[in-house]
Every structure is written in structure tokens, then in C-alpha cells.
Design a protein around this motif. Structure first.
Motif, PDB file in Angstrom:
ATOM      1  N   PHE A 171      31.660  37.262  37.595  1.00 15.39           N
ATOM      2  CA  PHE A 171      32.593  37.162  38.456  1.00 15.39           C
ATOM      3  C   PHE A 171      32.395  37.250  40.043  1.00 15.39           C
ATOM      4  CE2 PHE A 171      36.127  38.952  41.413  1.00 15.39           C
ATOM      5  CZ  PHE A 171      37.149  38.013  40.956  1.00 15.39           C
ATOM      6  N   GLN A 172      31.072  37.957  40.153  1.00 12.61           N
ATOM      7  CA  GLN A 172      30.513  37.997  41.648  1.00 12.61           C
ATOM      8  C   GLN A 172      29.781  36.817  41.816  1.00 12.61           C
ATOM      9  OE1 GLN A 172      28.417  41.916  41.102  1.00 12.61           O
ATOM     10  NE2 GLN A 172      29.795  42.708  42.547  1.00 12.61           N
ATOM     11  N   GLU A 173      29.300  36.191  41.015  1.00  9.79           N
ATOM     12  CA  GLU A 173      28.708  34.981  41.046  1.00  9.79           C
ATOM     13  C   GLU A 173      29.643  33.995  41.649  1.00  9.79           C
ATOM     14  OE1 GLU A 173      26.363  33.852  37.777  1.00  9.79           O
ATOM     15  OE2 GLU A 173      25.153  35.482  37.906  1.00  9.79           O
ATOM     16  N   PHE A 174      30.770  33.974  41.349  1.00 10.86           N
ATOM     17  CA  PHE A 174      31.949  33.128  41.567  1.00 10.86           C
ATOM     18  C   PHE A 174      32.480  33.532  42.951  1.00 10.86           C
ATOM     19  CE2 PHE A 174      36.397  32.254  41.404  1.00 10.86           C
ATOM     20  CZ  PHE A 174      36.537  30.740  41.627  1.00 10.86           C
ATOM     21  N   ALA A 175      32.938  34.867  42.907  1.00 12.35           N
ATOM     22  CA  ALA A 175      33.622  35.383  44.075  1.00 12.35           C
ATOM     23  C   ALA A 175      32.862  36.138  45.207  1.00 12.35           C
ATOM     24  CB  ALA A 175      34.952  36.247  43.571  1.00 12.35           C
ATOM     25  N   GLY A 176      31.450  36.263  45.124  1.00 17.55           N
ATOM     26  CA  GLY A 176      31.033  37.146  46.185  1.00 17.55           C
ATOM     27  C   GLY A 176      30.959  38.584  45.596  1.00 17.55           C
ATOM     28  N   ALA A 177      30.180  39.386  46.509  1.00 21.39           N
ATOM     29  CA  ALA A 177      30.085  40.673  46.285  1.00 21.39           C
ATOM     30  C   ALA A 177      31.484  41.332  46.176  1.00 21.39           C
ATOM     31  CB  ALA A 177      29.217  41.357  47.369  1.00 21.39           C
ATOM     32  N   LEU A 178      31.487  42.201  45.524  1.00 22.76           N
ATOM     33  CA  LEU A 178      32.788  43.334  45.178  1.00 22.76           C
ATOM     34  C   LEU A 178      32.563  44.715  46.152  1.00 22.76           C
ATOM     35  CD1 LEU A 178      33.806  42.817  41.643  1.00 22.76           C
ATOM     36  CD2 LEU A 178      34.522  41.742  43.433  1.00 22.76           C
ATOM     37  N   ALA A 179      33.699  45.147  46.807  1.00 22.05           N
ATOM     38  CA  ALA A 179      33.383  46.296  47.460  1.00 22.05           C
ATOM     39  C   ALA A 179      34.130  47.445  46.524  1.00 22.05           C
ATOM     40  CB  ALA A 179      34.273  46.383  48.843  1.00 22.05           C
ATOM     41  N   GLY A 180      33.430  48.490  46.289  1.00 24.12           N
ATOM     42  CA  GLY A 180      33.971  49.550  45.718  1.00 24.12           C
ATOM     43  C   GLY A 180      33.864  49.767  44.140  1.00 24.12           C
ATOM     44  N   LYS A 181      34.360  50.522  43.529  1.00 20.01           N
ATOM     45  CA  LYS A 181      34.110  50.485  42.084  1.00 20.01           C
ATOM     46  C   LYS A 181      35.098  49.571  41.268  1.00 20.01           C
ATOM     47  CE  LYS A 181      33.891  54.242  38.704  1.00 20.01           C
ATOM     48  NZ  LYS A 181      33.994  55.565  38.524  1.00 20.01           N
ATOM     49  N   THR A 182      34.419  49.170  40.319  1.00 16.51           N
ATOM     50  CA  THR A 182      35.235  47.881  39.418  1.00 16.51           C
ATOM     51  C   THR A 182      35.151  48.467  38.114  1.00 16.51           C
ATOM     52  OG1 THR A 182      33.261  46.766  38.989  1.00 16.51           O
ATOM     53  CG2 THR A 182      34.649  46.054  40.985  1.00 16.51           C
ATOM     54  N   HIS A 183      36.069  47.951  37.293  1.00 15.34           N
ATOM     55  CA  HIS A 183      36.301  48.375  35.903  1.00 15.34           C
ATOM     56  C   HIS A 183      36.921  47.000  35.007  1.00 15.34           C
ATOM     57  CE1 HIS A 183      36.573  50.968  32.391  1.00 15.34           C
ATOM     58  NE2 HIS A 183      37.446  50.558  32.014  1.00 15.34           N
ATOM     59  N   ILE A 184      36.281  46.575  34.249  1.00 13.94           N
ATOM     60  CA  ILE A 184      36.757  45.262  33.513  1.00 13.94           C
ATOM     61  C   ILE A 184      37.076  45.990  32.322  1.00 13.94           C
ATOM     62  CG2 ILE A 184      35.829  43.367  32.443  1.00 13.94           C
ATOM     63  CD1 ILE A 184      35.127  43.517  35.430  1.00 13.94           C
ATOM     64  N   MET A 185      38.484  45.209  31.887  1.00  9.44           N
ATOM     65  CA  MET A 185      39.197  45.767  30.671  1.00  9.44           C
ATOM     66  C   MET A 185      39.399  44.418  29.919  1.00  9.44           C
ATOM     67  SD  MET A 185      41.575  48.952  32.013  1.00  9.44           S
ATOM     68  CE  MET A 185      42.275  49.110  30.415  1.00  9.44           C
ATOM     69  N   PRO A 186      39.327  44.356  28.602  1.00  4.84           N
ATOM     70  CA  PRO A 186      39.656  43.298  27.956  1.00  4.84           C
ATOM     71  C   PRO A 186      41.511  43.295  27.704  1.00  4.84           C
ATOM     72  CG  PRO A 186      39.021  45.050  26.521  1.00  4.84           C
ATOM     73  CD  PRO A 186      38.664  45.293  27.789  1.00  4.84           C
ATOM     74  N   GLN A 187      41.786  42.037  27.850  1.00  4.75           N
ATOM     75  CA  GLN A 187      43.287  41.682  27.722  1.00  4.75           C
ATOM     76  C   GLN A 187      44.003  42.345  26.414  1.00  4.75           C
ATOM     77  OE1 GLN A 187      43.274  37.643  28.685  1.00  4.75           O
ATOM     78  NE2 GLN A 187      43.245  37.379  26.510  1.00  4.75           N
ATOM     79  N   GLY A 188      43.157  42.679  25.606  1.00  4.21           N
ATOM     80  CA  GLY A 188      43.778  43.045  24.357  1.00  4.21           C
ATOM     81  C   GLY A 188      44.076  41.976  23.114  1.00  4.21           C
ATOM     82  N   ALA A 189      44.539  42.406  21.956  1.00  5.42           N
ATOM     83  CA  ALA A 189      44.918  41.423  21.080  1.00  5.42           C
ATOM     84  C   ALA A 189      46.404  41.171  20.970  1.00  5.42           C
ATOM     85  CB  ALA A 189      44.429  41.968  19.672  1.00  5.42           C
ATOM     86  N   TYR A 190      46.940  39.973  20.793  1.00  4.11           N
ATOM     87  CA  TYR A 190      48.333  39.756  20.613  1.00  4.11           C
ATOM     88  C   TYR A 190      49.165  40.313  19.359  1.00  4.11           C
ATOM     89  CZ  TYR A 190      46.957  37.009  24.763  1.00  4.11           C
ATOM     90  OH  TYR A 190      46.708  36.523  25.935  1.00  4.11           O
ATOM     91  N   GLN A 191      48.472  40.380  18.188  1.00  2.00           N
ATOM     92  CA  GLN A 191      48.876  40.755  17.202  1.00  2.00           C
ATOM     93  C   GLN A 191      47.929  41.549  16.059  1.00  2.00           C
ATOM     94  OE1 GLN A 191      49.940  37.298  14.475  1.00  2.00           O
ATOM     95  NE2 GLN A 191      48.838  36.066  16.186  1.00  2.00           N
ATOM     96  N   THR A 192      48.478  41.877  15.016  1.00  2.00           N
ATOM     97  CA  THR A 192      47.525  42.736  14.114  1.00  2.00           C
ATOM     98  C   THR A 192      47.140  41.801  13.199  1.00  2.00           C
ATOM     99  OG1 THR A 192      48.928  44.714  14.828  1.00  2.00           O
ATOM    100  CG2 THR A 192      47.473  44.925  12.714  1.00  2.00           C
TER     101      THR A 192
END
Length: 182
Positions: free
Chosen positions: A6-27
Motif C-alpha cells: 500500500f505504501q508503495e502505491f500511496a506513499g508513506a503512512l503517518a502513525g500506526k497502521t493495522h491491517i485486517m482481513p475482510q473476513g469470510a462471507y459464509q461458513t
């Protein structure tokens, strides 16, 4: 991996980041009955190893690499079936027409089109092969792991690297330029 991309695409990020998966749609749960039914519907004999990928078939998803891997495998073993669930980009249909036909007239990949029964297809499969060149954290991999499928994916394609590094039982990563490694 996702943060770096993401940083390669958007540039440096300020502050703390946390990446979370979007999850599964069904069981997803394994079912021997569903496996047998779907394989019969698709004409897949018992004992054949089924390799599945799912998603919109375009270059980002690596549908061309999936075809190349299937053709290489078909030259070595006849007891492997490659399935792709999802629509194909119109240009991909034209670009990979020869690969779709197969050298001997038998296509190395069966393109199933859009399917609402991905859970059933996961039951029919033995391996989930993610050939994406870029895929931040695809839900389909979370669904495949829920269904008990080992995942093979290309290094550096996204968050799957981190998942497999943290939980090697999930699958294996291979160099994206080395289709034979799959």
C-alpha cells in the motif's frame, strides 16, 4: 506485506497502521456427500486431484498462470483436474484462447463461470491454488482454509504471505515466476 504494498502505491503512512482481513462471507464445512455429488456433476472420477481457483479471471488474478500451471501438470499427470470458478475478463478469453483449447483439444482448465455454490466446489477440491499477482487478503483463501484445503500461493502477492508464515499448515508459498514449483 499488505502495508508495504500500500505504501508503495500511496506513499508513506503517518502513525500506526493495522491491517485486517475482510473476513469470510459464509461458513465452509467438509462434506463427503457434497464432495461426491459435485464431482459426479462435473464428471470427475474418484482419485482425481482437483485444483481450484475462484474469482474474476483477469491478469491480476493470474488466470494465465493458472492455465500455464495446468498445462505443465497435464503433461506430467493425467489424474489432476484444474477448475476456475468465476467470470473471465473479455480480453482474457481472447488472449488465452489457445491455452483454453489445449494442445490435444482437451482444455487443461475447466472454466465454470460464476457459481453461487463455491462451498460445494471447495468440498470437491483437494487444493486451492491462488495465482494472483496482487491480492491484499482474499476472502476466498480464508474460505479455502475453513474448508480444510491447503493453499498454494505466490510469494509477494499480498497478505497471504503473512498468514502462511504465521500458520504454515495453511499451505505453501512459491516464487511467482516459477510455475513448475507449484
Amino acid at each position: 506485506t499488505v502495508r508495504k504494498g500500500f505504501q508503495e502505491f500511496a506513499g508513506a503512512l503517518a502513525g500506526k497502521t493495522h491491517i485486517m482481513p475482510q473476513g469470510a462471507y459464509q461458513t465452509f464445512e467438509r462434506s463427503a456427500d457434497v464432495r461426491k455429488r459435485v464431482r459426479a456433476e462435473l464428471g470427475i472420477a474418484p482419485g482425481v486431484t482437483v485444483v481450484l481457483n475462484a474469482g474474476f479471471g483477469d491478469l491480476r488474478k493470474g488466470v494465465d498462470k493458472f492455465c500455464a500451471i495446468a498445462a505443465e501438470m497435464k503433461a506430467i499427470r493425467k489424474d489432476v483436474a484444474f477448475l476456475w470458478a468465476g467470470h473471465l475478463h473479455i480480453d482474457i478469453k481472447r488472449w488465452i484462447a489457445d491455452e483454453m483449447a489445449g494442445a490435444d483439444g482437451a482444455p487443461p482448465v475447466r472454466f465454470l463461470g460464476h457459481r453461487d455454490d463455491i462451498s460445494d466446489l471447495m468440498n470437491a477440491a483437494d487444493i486451492f491454488l491462488l495465482t494472483s499477482r496482487e491480492d491484499p487478503f482474499p476472502s476466498v483463501v480464508l474460505e479455502a482454509t475453513q474448508a480444510g484445503l491447503p493453499v498454494i500461493a505466490f510469494k509477494g502477492a499480498g497478505g497471504i504471505d503473512d498468514l502462511i508464515a504465521a500458520h504454515p499448515v495453511v499451505g505453501r508459498l512459491v516464487d511467482g515466476r516459477d510455475t513448475k514449483a507449484v
